[in-house]
Write a protein that holds these residues in place. Structure first.
Motif, PDB file in Angstrom:
ATOM      1  N   LEU A 123       0.821  -1.211   0.000  1.00 34.73           N
ATOM      2  CA  LEU A 123       0.000   0.000   0.000  1.00 34.73           C
ATOM      3  C   LEU A 123       0.856   1.262   0.000  1.00 34.73           C
ATOM      4  N   SER A 124       1.942   1.255   0.769  1.00 35.96           N
ATOM      5  CA  SER A 124       2.770   2.465   0.811  1.00 35.96           C
ATOM      6  C   SER A 124       3.430   2.714  -0.541  1.00 35.96           C
ATOM      7  N   ARG A 175       2.112   1.911  -3.346  1.00 38.27           N
ATOM      8  CA  ARG A 175       1.055   2.395  -4.214  1.00 38.27           C
ATOM      9  C   ARG A 175       0.797   3.881  -3.970  1.00 38.27           C
ATOM     10  N   LEU A 176       0.817   4.287  -2.696  1.00 44.23           N
ATOM     11  CA  LEU A 176       0.598   5.693  -2.368  1.00 44.23           C
ATOM     12  C   LEU A 176       1.695   6.569  -2.938  1.00 44.23           C
ATOM     13  N   GLU A 177       2.911   6.047  -2.949  1.00 50.12           N
ATOM     14  CA  GLU A 177       4.038   6.812  -3.481  1.00 50.12           C
ATOM     15  C   GLU A 177       4.079   6.769  -5.002  1.00 50.12           C
ATOM     16  N   LEU A 179      -6.336   1.493   2.826  1.00 50.53           N
ATOM     17  CA  LEU A 179      -5.705   2.413   1.887  1.00 50.53           C
ATOM     18  C   LEU A 179      -6.240   3.832   2.078  1.00 50.53           C
ATOM     19  N   ASN A 180      -7.563   3.957   2.249  1.00 44.16           N
ATOM     20  CA  ASN A 180      -8.151   5.279   2.430  1.00 44.16           C
ATOM     21  C   ASN A 180      -7.649   5.963   3.693  1.00 44.16           C
ATOM     22  N   SER A 204      -4.002   6.869   3.255  1.00 45.72           N
ATOM     23  CA  SER A 204      -3.862   8.004   2.351  1.00 45.72           C
ATOM     24  C   SER A 204      -4.188   9.309   3.069  1.00 45.72           C
ATOM     25  N   GLU A 249      -1.585  12.465   4.016  1.00 46.87           N
ATOM     26  CA  GLU A 249      -1.908  13.849   3.646  1.00 46.87           C
ATOM     27  C   GLU A 249      -1.882  14.762   4.860  1.00 46.87           C
TER      28      GLU A 249
END
Ligand SMILES: [Zn+2]
Length: 88
Positions: free
Chosen positions: A19-20, A22-24, A49-50, A53, A57
């Motif tokens: 997941l990290s 993917r976020l990057e 994930l939400n 994320s 932020e």
């Protein structure tokens, strides 16, 4: 059918680990496809994930501009713990 889907759709464990990435935006190719396919089908991982994320932020808004999620399955726990401390 189940076996075929297992080849295409990643597991919860695999998705959590990535997941990290993917976020990057560093996830590429088959791995990205497997994570995306799994997220499309798994409410639990999508919720993780939400929240991850949003947490990233929030940390960036707080001035953690250099914050990079650690590459581990427990990243969500680390971020949540950090936010708890900062919000008192
Ligand atoms: Zn899952």
């Amino acid at each position: 059918m189940g076996h075929v889907m297992d080849l295409v759709v990643g597991s919860c464990e695999e998705t959590g680990e990535r997941l990290s990435d993917r976020l990057e935006g560093t996830l590429r190719g088959v791995r990205r496809f497997r994570v995306s396919a799994h997220l499309a089908d798994c409410d639990r991982c999508r919720a993780v994930l939400n929240s991850l994320s949003r947490a990233v932020e929030l940390l960036r808004e707080l001035g953690e501009t250099s914050f990079v999620p650690p590459k581990s399955a427990s990243v969500a726990g680390i971020v949540v713990e950090r936010i708890r401390r900062e919000s008192g």
